[in-house]
Design a protein around this motif. Structure first.
Motif, PDB file in Angstrom:
ATOM      1  N   ASN A   1      -3.242  -6.777  23.740  1.00 24.38           N
ATOM      2  CA  ASN A   1      -3.085  -6.141  22.435  1.00 24.38           C
ATOM      3  C   ASN A   1      -3.908  -6.825  21.342  1.00 24.38           C
ATOM      4  OD1 ASN A   1      -2.117  -4.045  21.005  1.00 24.38           O
ATOM      5  ND2 ASN A   1      -0.127  -4.978  20.511  1.00 24.38           N
ATOM      6  N   LYS A   2      -5.020  -7.430  21.731  1.00 25.89           N
ATOM      7  CA  LYS A   2      -5.944  -7.978  20.717  1.00 25.89           C
ATOM      8  C   LYS A   2      -7.368  -7.978  21.276  1.00 25.89           C
ATOM      9  CE  LYS A   2      -5.284 -12.825  21.744  1.00 25.89           C
ATOM     10  NZ  LYS A   2      -4.260 -13.694  22.001  1.00 25.89           N
ATOM     11  N   LEU A   3      -8.309  -8.023  20.369  1.00 26.89           N
ATOM     12  CA  LEU A   3      -9.708  -7.985  20.800  1.00 26.89           C
ATOM     13  C   LEU A   3     -10.111  -9.312  21.438  1.00 26.89           C
ATOM     14  CD1 LEU A   3     -11.332  -6.189  17.721  1.00 26.89           C
ATOM     15  CD2 LEU A   3     -10.677  -5.189  19.920  1.00 26.89           C
ATOM     16  N   LEU A   4     -10.932  -9.244  22.463  1.00 26.72           N
ATOM     17  CA  LEU A   4     -11.420 -10.476  23.080  1.00 26.72           C
ATOM     18  C   LEU A   4     -12.568 -11.030  22.234  1.00 26.72           C
ATOM     19  CD1 LEU A   4     -11.613  -9.681  26.927  1.00 26.72           C
ATOM     20  CD2 LEU A   4      -9.702 -10.599  25.628  1.00 26.72           C
ATOM     21  N   SER A   5     -12.716 -12.336  22.258  1.00 30.53           N
ATOM     22  CA  SER A   5     -13.848 -12.948  21.549  1.00 30.53           C
ATOM     23  C   SER A   5     -15.125 -12.661  22.339  1.00 30.53           C
ATOM     24  CB  SER A   5     -13.636 -14.462  21.450  1.00 30.53           C
ATOM     25  OG  SER A   5     -13.673 -15.013  22.745  1.00 30.53           O
ATOM     26  N   GLU A   6     -16.267 -12.849  21.693  1.00 28.05           N
ATOM     27  CA  GLU A   6     -17.552 -12.649  22.393  1.00 28.05           C
ATOM     28  C   GLU A   6     -17.634 -13.569  23.607  1.00 28.05           C
ATOM     29  OE1 GLU A   6     -19.902 -10.286  22.116  1.00 28.05           O
ATOM     30  OE2 GLU A   6     -18.465  -9.469  20.678  1.00 28.05           O
ATOM     31  N   GLU A   7     -17.110 -14.778  23.439  1.00 27.93           N
ATOM     32  CA  GLU A   7     -17.153 -15.757  24.540  1.00 27.93           C
ATOM     33  C   GLU A   7     -16.327 -15.245  25.732  1.00 27.93           C
ATOM     34  OE1 GLU A   7     -15.890 -19.633  23.239  1.00 27.93           O
ATOM     35  OE2 GLU A   7     -15.884 -20.349  25.316  1.00 27.93           O
ATOM     36  N   GLN A   8     -15.153 -14.712  25.428  1.00 27.29           N
ATOM     37  CA  GLN A   8     -14.297 -14.187  26.510  1.00 27.29           C
ATOM     38  C   GLN A   8     -14.957 -12.985  27.193  1.00 27.29           C
ATOM     39  OE1 GLN A   8     -10.928 -13.702  23.860  1.00 27.29           O
ATOM     40  NE2 GLN A   8      -9.692 -15.115  25.089  1.00 27.29           N
TER      41      GLN A   8
ATOM     42  N   LYS B   1     -17.307  -3.689  31.558  1.00 30.26           N
ATOM     43  CA  LYS B   1     -16.911  -3.074  30.275  1.00 30.26           C
ATOM     44  C   LYS B   1     -15.448  -2.603  30.347  1.00 30.26           C
ATOM     45  CE  LYS B   1     -17.992   0.938  27.920  1.00 30.26           C
ATOM     46  NZ  LYS B   1     -18.526   2.216  28.247  1.00 30.26           N
ATOM     47  N   GLU B   2     -15.119  -1.962  31.469  1.00 25.08           N
ATOM     48  CA  GLU B   2     -13.741  -1.470  31.638  1.00 25.08           C
ATOM     49  C   GLU B   2     -12.743  -2.631  31.756  1.00 25.08           C
ATOM     50  OE1 GLU B   2     -12.519   1.532  31.426  1.00 25.08           O
ATOM     51  OE2 GLU B   2     -14.405   2.635  31.273  1.00 25.08           O
ATOM     52  N   MET B   3     -13.179  -3.724  32.366  1.00 25.57           N
ATOM     53  CA  MET B   3     -12.279  -4.886  32.476  1.00 25.57           C
ATOM     54  C   MET B   3     -11.973  -5.455  31.099  1.00 25.57           C
ATOM     55  SD  MET B   3     -13.767  -6.807  35.852  1.00 25.57           S
ATOM     56  CE  MET B   3     -12.664  -8.218  35.809  1.00 25.57           C
ATOM     57  N   ILE B   4     -12.995  -5.485  30.256  1.00 26.09           N
ATOM     58  CA  ILE B   4     -12.788  -5.991  28.887  1.00 26.09           C
ATOM     59  C   ILE B   4     -11.801  -5.083  28.142  1.00 26.09           C
ATOM     60  CG2 ILE B   4     -13.951  -6.306  26.648  1.00 26.09           C
ATOM     61  CD1 ILE B   4     -16.451  -7.211  28.370  1.00 26.09           C
ATOM     62  N   ILE B   5     -12.015  -3.771  28.274  1.00 25.83           N
ATOM     63  CA  ILE B   5     -11.111  -2.818  27.600  1.00 25.83           C
ATOM     64  C   ILE B   5      -9.666  -3.032  28.068  1.00 25.83           C
ATOM     65  CG2 ILE B   5     -10.516  -0.348  27.403  1.00 25.83           C
ATOM     66  CD1 ILE B   5     -13.581   0.222  27.567  1.00 25.83           C
ATOM     67  N   LEU B   6      -9.509  -3.199  29.392  1.00 28.13           N
ATOM     68  CA  LEU B   6      -8.157  -3.365  29.937  1.00 28.13           C
ATOM     69  C   LEU B   6      -7.513  -4.674  29.472  1.00 28.13           C
ATOM     70  CD1 LEU B   6      -5.911  -2.294  31.741  1.00 28.13           C
ATOM     71  CD2 LEU B   6      -7.059  -3.305  33.705  1.00 28.13           C
ATOM     72  N   GLN B   7      -8.300  -5.741  29.471  1.00 28.05           N
ATOM     73  CA  GLN B   7      -7.763  -7.042  29.002  1.00 28.05           C
ATOM     74  C   GLN B   7      -7.320  -6.930  27.555  1.00 28.05           C
ATOM     75  OE1 GLN B   7      -6.983  -9.395  30.806  1.00 28.05           O
ATOM     76  NE2 GLN B   7      -8.630 -10.456  31.882  1.00 28.05           N
ATOM     77  N   GLU B   8      -8.129  -6.224  26.751  1.00 28.24           N
ATOM     78  CA  GLU B   8      -7.782  -6.089  25.325  1.00 28.24           C
ATOM     79  C   GLU B   8      -6.506  -5.275  25.160  1.00 28.24           C
ATOM     80  OE1 GLU B   8     -11.449  -4.669  23.513  1.00 28.24           O
ATOM     81  OE2 GLU B   8     -12.082  -6.736  23.116  1.00 28.24           O
ATOM     82  N   LYS B   9      -6.392  -4.240  25.993  1.00 22.93           N
ATOM     83  CA  LYS B   9      -5.177  -3.419  25.933  1.00 22.93           C
ATOM     84  C   LYS B   9      -3.958  -4.248  26.309  1.00 22.93           C
ATOM     85  CE  LYS B   9      -6.433   1.202  27.352  1.00 22.93           C
ATOM     86  NZ  LYS B   9      -6.438   2.038  28.544  1.00 22.93           N
ATOM     87  N   LYS B  10      -4.116  -5.035  27.383  1.00 25.68           N
ATOM     88  CA  LYS B  10      -2.991  -5.831  27.894  1.00 25.68           C
ATOM     89  C   LYS B  10      -2.543  -6.868  26.887  1.00 25.68           C
ATOM     90  CE  LYS B  10      -3.757  -7.646  31.993  1.00 25.68           C
ATOM     91  NZ  LYS B  10      -4.153  -7.893  33.391  1.00 25.68           N
TER      92      LYS B  10
END
Ligand code: FMN
Length: 190
Positions: A77-84, A66-75
């Motif tokens: 600057n956009k939301l990740l797709s469900e697939e990602q 969950k934290e990795m997803i948050i960090l990737q999105e922050k980096k």
């Protein structure tokens, strides 16, 4: 083959490993590797390595992904797709044992902190070589998983530590080959 050649062979056969079979790694094997880590050289005998083992079925993995997803999105600057997102979740869930390796920070002495970091890198190399010798592979990551927010809280860290790497430890499912530049071209004899 004499002993020193065997060591060189293990050194050459060690590969950074990212793809693993489903076979579980025993706790005894992980302990064997960690013990090898603690025999690394360390200046001033600071024994600066700290290990946090997130086992294959640990509930912490959900929080980590969950934290990795948050960090990737922050980096990005956009939301990740469900697939990602699912890709991250599956990668973390399927990861073999994860060992978060830290080195001790000396807040009063930058030189000691740097020496400690060097020592912990040596500890990781010990772990990788012993792993290779018993058929295991180790992947060393300083990527997203090592940079997530709240890592200290998630792992329950109370000391002043710096992450050195996150090691995925399992049975390799691919044989990877690598080459190296011959030391002769990188060495000057004086
Ligand atoms: C300090 C350090 C950090 C590393 N971080 C990563 C990483 O984040 N991701 C990764 O795939 N490999 C990482 N590696 C592994 C290297 O990429 C790998 O050692 C290099 O490609 C050479 O391959 P080999 O180790 O199989 O010889 C790291 C290695 C070191 C020493």
């Amino acid at each position: 083959m004499n002993k020193s050649t065997e060591i060189l062979e293990i050194i050459k056969n060690r590969r950074n490993t990212k793809s693993f079979t489903d076979k579980d790694v025993s706790i005894q094997d992980i302990e064997y590797l960690l013990e090898s880590g603690t025999w690394a050289p360390n200046h001033r005998n600071t024994e600066p390595w700290r290990f946090f083992v997130v086992q294959k079925n640990s509930l912490l993995k959900k929080i980590i992904s969950k934290e990795m997803i948050i960090l990737q999105e922050k980096k990005s600057n956009k939301l990740l797709s469900e697939e990602q997102k699912n890709k991250i979740k599956i990668t973390v869930a399927n990861a073999p044992s994860l060992v978060f390796v830290f080195s001790l920070i000396d807040i009063n002495n930058e030189e000691v902190t740097e020496e400690n970091y060097g020592a912990v890198c040596c500890a990781i190399q010990n772990i990788q070589l012993v792993a290779t010798s018993i058929g295991l592979g180790v992947g060393w990551s300083t990527g997203t998983i090592s940079k997530i927010d709240n890592l200290n809280t998630i792992l329950g860290i109370t000391e002043n530590l710096k992450i050195t790497g996150v090691l995925s430890i399992g049975y390799p499912d691919l044989k990877i080959s690598k080459t190296r530049t011959n030391y002769k071209t990188l060495t000057k004899w004086l």
